[in-house]
Write a protein that holds these residues in place. Sequence first.
Motif, PDB file in Angstrom:
ATOM      1  N   THR A  50       0.834  -1.206   0.000  1.00 42.73           N
ATOM      2  CA  THR A  50       0.000   0.000   0.000  1.00 42.73           C
ATOM      3  C   THR A  50       0.869   1.258   0.000  1.00 42.73           C
ATOM      4  OG1 THR A  50      -1.517  -1.284   1.347  1.00 42.73           O
ATOM      5  CG2 THR A  50      -2.041   1.020   1.090  1.00 42.73           C
ATOM      6  N   GLN A 149      -6.830   2.602 -10.616  1.00 41.11           N
ATOM      7  CA  GLN A 149      -8.058   1.816 -10.421  1.00 41.11           C
ATOM      8  C   GLN A 149      -7.797   0.330 -10.628  1.00 41.11           C
ATOM      9  OE1 GLN A 149     -10.575   3.984 -13.133  1.00 41.11           O
ATOM     10  NE2 GLN A 149     -11.513   5.168 -11.485  1.00 41.11           N
ATOM     11  N   PHE A 152      -5.688  -0.978  -7.608  1.00 42.58           N
ATOM     12  CA  PHE A 152      -6.449  -1.150  -6.359  1.00 42.58           C
ATOM     13  C   PHE A 152      -7.498  -2.252  -6.474  1.00 42.58           C
ATOM     14  CE2 PHE A 152      -4.760   2.995  -4.865  1.00 42.58           C
ATOM     15  CZ  PHE A 152      -4.276   2.530  -3.659  1.00 42.58           C
ATOM     16  N   THR A 153      -8.042  -2.448  -7.672  1.00 40.11           N
ATOM     17  CA  THR A 153      -8.992  -3.551  -7.852  1.00 40.11           C
ATOM     18  C   THR A 153      -8.283  -4.884  -7.603  1.00 40.11           C
ATOM     19  OG1 THR A 153     -10.227  -2.268  -9.467  1.00 40.11           O
ATOM     20  CG2 THR A 153     -10.614  -4.629  -9.484  1.00 40.11           C
ATOM     21  N   LEU A 155      -5.616  -5.338  -5.874  1.00 37.25           N
ATOM     22  CA  LEU A 155      -5.236  -5.436  -4.458  1.00 37.25           C
ATOM     23  C   LEU A 155      -6.441  -5.876  -3.627  1.00 37.25           C
ATOM     24  CD1 LEU A 155      -2.957  -5.072  -2.429  1.00 37.25           C
ATOM     25  CD2 LEU A 155      -3.608  -2.671  -2.177  1.00 37.25           C
ATOM     26  N   SER A 156      -7.595  -5.291  -3.937  1.00 36.02           N
ATOM     27  CA  SER A 156      -8.812  -5.643  -3.214  1.00 36.02           C
ATOM     28  C   SER A 156      -9.171  -7.117  -3.436  1.00 36.02           C
ATOM     29  CB  SER A 156      -9.939  -4.719  -3.667  1.00 36.02           C
ATOM     30  OG  SER A 156     -11.158  -5.210  -3.220  1.00 36.02           O
ATOM     31  N   GLU A 157      -8.937  -7.613  -4.644  1.00 36.09           N
ATOM     32  CA  GLU A 157      -9.220  -9.037  -4.919  1.00 36.09           C
ATOM     33  C   GLU A 157      -8.327  -9.938  -4.065  1.00 36.09           C
ATOM     34  OE1 GLU A 157     -10.713  -8.228  -9.488  1.00 36.09           O
ATOM     35  OE2 GLU A 157      -8.778  -9.217  -9.190  1.00 36.09           O
ATOM     36  N   THR A 158      -7.113  -9.470  -3.805  1.00 36.42           N
ATOM     37  CA  THR A 158      -6.207 -10.243  -2.956  1.00 36.42           C
ATOM     38  C   THR A 158      -6.727 -10.223  -1.508  1.00 36.42           C
ATOM     39  OG1 THR A 158      -4.390  -9.532  -4.372  1.00 36.42           O
ATOM     40  CG2 THR A 158      -3.777 -10.520  -2.264  1.00 36.42           C
ATOM     41  N   ILE A 159      -7.095  -9.040  -1.024  1.00 33.67           N
ATOM     42  CA  ILE A 159      -7.585  -8.909   0.353  1.00 33.67           C
ATOM     43  C   ILE A 159      -8.876  -9.713   0.550  1.00 33.67           C
ATOM     44  CG2 ILE A 159      -8.334  -7.278   2.153  1.00 33.67           C
ATOM     45  CD1 ILE A 159      -6.501  -5.182   0.810  1.00 33.67           C
ATOM     46  N   ASP A 160      -9.677  -9.793  -0.518  1.00 38.71           N
ATOM     47  CA  ASP A 160     -10.898 -10.611  -0.454  1.00 38.71           C
ATOM     48  C   ASP A 160     -10.584 -12.056  -0.061  1.00 38.71           C
ATOM     49  OD1 ASP A 160     -12.843  -8.831  -1.061  1.00 38.71           O
ATOM     50  OD2 ASP A 160     -12.964  -9.319  -3.188  1.00 38.71           O
ATOM     51  N   SER A 163      -9.855 -12.332   3.618  1.00 40.07           N
ATOM     52  CA  SER A 163     -11.101 -12.273   4.389  1.00 40.07           C
ATOM     53  C   SER A 163     -11.917 -13.548   4.258  1.00 40.07           C
ATOM     54  CB  SER A 163     -11.958 -11.096   3.926  1.00 40.07           C
ATOM     55  OG  SER A 163     -11.245  -9.912   4.091  1.00 40.07           O
TER      56      SER A 163
END
Length: 172
Positions: A50, A149, A152-153, A155-160, A163
Amino acid sequence: MKRLGIVVLSLIFSFQASADEREVITIPSEIKALFLGEMRTHLDNLNEITLAVASGDFKSAAFVAKNKMGFGHSVREIMTVQGKSEEEIEEKLAQLRKKHGTSDHPGRGMGRYMPEEVRELGRAFHKAAEHFANVADTVKNPPTVADYQRVFTALSETIDVCSACHSSYRVE
Ligand code: HEC
């Protein structure tokens, strides 16, 4: 009356919040300590990524994702300490990927101690991190809004995946 309703509702919610229905993975205590240590490192990795993205250093963000979170990152770390060349490391990882990358195989990492469904999530995690690394690696200078964009998309898929695993499993 209204107050009572609120009290009852908040009791219900706090009960729900405390009920832990995640599946328990039982592993030896020394493996648990290693596993949780690795998890904390993944949080540090996310922070490094990040920060790198925030400073526009997409190459460093890609490097961390690929080398510290991608498939076989532990093998890569060990071989790097042993002074092996990038070529030797890539060759070894290609062999391992062929053998363990997609099939129902325990592999060499923490997955050895986990049930297959968890290993599958582990593989999804490595894949998401590698996808992020590829996306970040192709950003040109200067980065555009669309680049940010895409990055970050990914990155968010990785964090998903982090979770998804956390909401289903815990270790003991
Ligand atoms: C394949 C499953 C899986 C994936 C993927 C995963 N975790 Fe975990 N993680 C776990 C489990 C299981 C625990 C233990 C939770 C418990 O027992 O309450 C855990 C615990 C943690 C902890 C707590 C460590 C401690 O000392 O208690 C952190 C921090 C963490 N994970 C971060 C991450 C981050 C960040 C990612 C993604 C970049 C991630 N994890 C991906 C399964 C996973």
